[in-house]
Enzyme design. Structure first.
Site, PDB file in Angstrom:
ATOM      1  N   GLY A  90      -1.984  -8.937   2.845  1.00  7.06           N
ATOM      2  CA  GLY A  90      -1.787  -9.054   4.226  1.00  7.06           C
ATOM      3  C   GLY A  90      -2.868  -8.290   5.031  1.00  7.06           C
TER       4      GLY A  90
ATOM      5  N   GLU B 163      -2.244  -1.264   6.946  1.00  7.32           N
ATOM      6  CA  GLU B 163      -0.982  -2.267   6.720  1.00  7.32           C
ATOM      7  C   GLU B 163      -1.196  -3.140   7.742  1.00  7.32           C
ATOM      8  OE1 GLU B 163       0.871  -3.614   4.990  1.00  7.32           O
ATOM      9  OE2 GLU B 163       2.612  -2.426   4.000  1.00  7.32           O
TER      10      GLU B 163
ATOM     11  N   ASP C  53       7.867  -2.514   7.738  1.00  6.02           N
ATOM     12  CA  ASP C  53       9.046  -3.173   8.274  1.00  6.02           C
ATOM     13  C   ASP C  53      10.327  -2.332   7.756  1.00  6.02           C
ATOM     14  OD1 ASP C  53      10.741  -5.374   8.588  1.00  6.02           O
ATOM     15  OD2 ASP C  53      10.729  -6.061   6.538  1.00  6.02           O
TER      16      ASP C  53
ATOM     17  N   ASP D  91       1.722 -13.664   5.649  1.00  8.23           N
ATOM     18  CA  ASP D  91       2.146 -14.964   5.115  1.00  8.23           C
ATOM     19  C   ASP D  91       3.854 -15.182   4.868  1.00  8.23           C
ATOM     20  OD1 ASP D  91       2.199 -13.084   3.133  1.00  8.23           O
ATOM     21  OD2 ASP D  91       2.211 -14.551   1.524  1.00  8.23           O
TER      22      ASP D  91
ATOM     23  N   ARG E 150      -1.544 -17.341   6.172  1.00  7.35           N
ATOM     24  CA  ARG E 150      -2.423 -16.134   6.407  1.00  7.35           C
ATOM     25  C   ARG E 150      -3.519 -16.506   7.199  1.00  7.35           C
ATOM     26  NH1 ARG E 150      -0.973 -12.311   2.742  1.00  7.35           N
ATOM     27  NH2 ARG E 150      -0.317 -13.203   0.525  1.00  7.35           N
TER      28      ARG E 150
HETATM   29  P1  IMP Z   1       8.224  -2.801   3.910  1.00  8.53           P
HETATM   30  O1  IMP Z   1       7.986  -2.131   2.876  1.00  8.53           O
HETATM   31  O2  IMP Z   1       9.540  -3.457   4.187  1.00  8.53           O
HETATM   32  O3  IMP Z   1       7.896  -1.974   5.251  1.00  8.53           O
HETATM   33  O4  IMP Z   1       7.682  -4.082   4.116  1.00  8.53           O
HETATM   34  C1  IMP Z   1       6.095  -4.279   4.243  1.00  8.53           C
HETATM   35  C2  IMP Z   1       5.570  -5.455   3.701  1.00  8.53           C
HETATM   36  O5  IMP Z   1       6.607  -6.608   4.031  1.00  8.53           O
HETATM   37  C3  IMP Z   1       4.505  -6.018   4.734  1.00  8.53           C
HETATM   38  O6  IMP Z   1       3.283  -5.345   4.109  1.00  8.53           O
HETATM   39  C4  IMP Z   1       4.483  -7.406   4.566  1.00  8.53           C
HETATM   40  O7  IMP Z   1       3.671  -7.972   3.420  1.00  8.53           O
HETATM   41  C5  IMP Z   1       5.951  -7.879   4.330  1.00  8.53           C
HETATM   42  N1  IMP Z   1       6.630  -8.110   5.650  1.00  8.53           N
HETATM   43  C6  IMP Z   1       7.353  -7.428   6.488  1.00  8.53           C
HETATM   44  N2  IMP Z   1       7.622  -8.054   7.628  1.00  8.53           N
HETATM   45  C7  IMP Z   1       6.867  -9.114   7.467  1.00  8.53           C
HETATM   46  C8  IMP Z   1       6.727 -10.359   8.420  1.00  8.53           C
HETATM   47  O8  IMP Z   1       7.430 -10.402   9.458  1.00  8.53           O
HETATM   48  N3  IMP Z   1       6.016 -11.374   8.075  1.00  8.53           N
HETATM   49  C9  IMP Z   1       5.034 -11.293   7.190  1.00  8.53           C
HETATM   50  N4  IMP Z   1       5.197 -10.256   6.115  1.00  8.53           N
HETATM   51  C10 IMP Z   1       6.117  -9.009   6.363  1.00  8.53           C
END
Ligand code: IMP
Length: 185
Positions: free
Chosen positions: A44, A98, A102, A158, A164
């Site tokens: 991403g 990144e 999230d 994505d 993407r």
């Molecule tokens: P985390 O570990 O929950 O912080 O997730 C991070 C990863 O989740 C990011 O690098 C994305 O690949 C994916 N992600 C989280 N939110 C979104 C979104 O709204 N759209 C697309 N990918 C997301």
């Protein structure tokens, strides 16, 4: 007829470009004494990381890490580092790049991993952050934009491998997608 459903645009490409230039300046000012080791979280972050790399002076090499915890629009929780776990970070200032932070689990796991592997510092640059979704506390040192709890796609991000290649960051909407597909039949 456009190639993509008319999703709501959150950040057009030119705004992403301008903001990334600003972030590159901040990163350079904060790290120019000792250039950081750039590590992008694939897939991403690829477009954002490439743009950042272009704007940070010094023509720094880019490394890749793959860590996944995501399937569909729900985070599964567990983080696995499948590529880049063995990068030579000892004694280096690592800058993780990144697309979006999230829950914070991915960045937290990567920071723990590289600190344990001897990185002097492990900072984070992220295009987007959804603070309302945080499960783990993480500091995003260089942040493009903060967004509400919405699922976004485009500019590298994505939904199960789709969208993407959209130039802008847009909000995914299943209803908009359905109507678009139905009209195309
Ligand atoms: P985390 O570990 O929950 O912080 O997730 C991070 C990863 O989740 C990011 O690098 C994305 O690949 C994916 N992600 C989280 N939110 C979104 C979104 O709204 N759209 C697309 N990918 C997301």
């Amino acid at each position: 007829m456009t190639a993509f459903p008319p999703f709501r645009v959150l950040f057009p490409n030119d705004q992403i470009l301008r903001r990334t230039q600003e972030l590159a300046r901040q990163i350079h000012a904060a790290t120019s004494g000792e250039p950081p080791m750039l590590v992008m979280v694939i897939e991403g972050a690829r477009p954002f990381a490439r743009l950042l790399q272009k704007f940070v002076p010094g023509n720094l090499p880019m490394h890749e890490v793959r860590a996944s915890s995501y399937s569909g629009t729900q985070s599964s929780g567990a983080v696995r580092i499948t590529t880049g776990a063995d990068l030579p970070v000892r004694g280096r200032h690592v800058l993780l790049i990144e697309d979006i932070v999230d829950t914070g689990r991915t960045i937290h796991a990567l920071q723990q991993h590289y600190r344990a592997a001897g990185a002097r510092t492990c900072r984070v640059a992220s295009l987007l952050s959804k603070p309302d979704r945080r499960v783990v506390t993480v500091e995003v040192d260089f942040l493009g934009f903060q967004i509400p709890d919405e699922f976004v796609i485009g500019f590298g991000m994505d939904l199960d491998g789709r969208y993407r290649e959209l130039a802008d960051v847009v909000v995914y909407d299943a209803e908009v997608e359905r109507a678009f597909v139905a009209a195309a039949r």
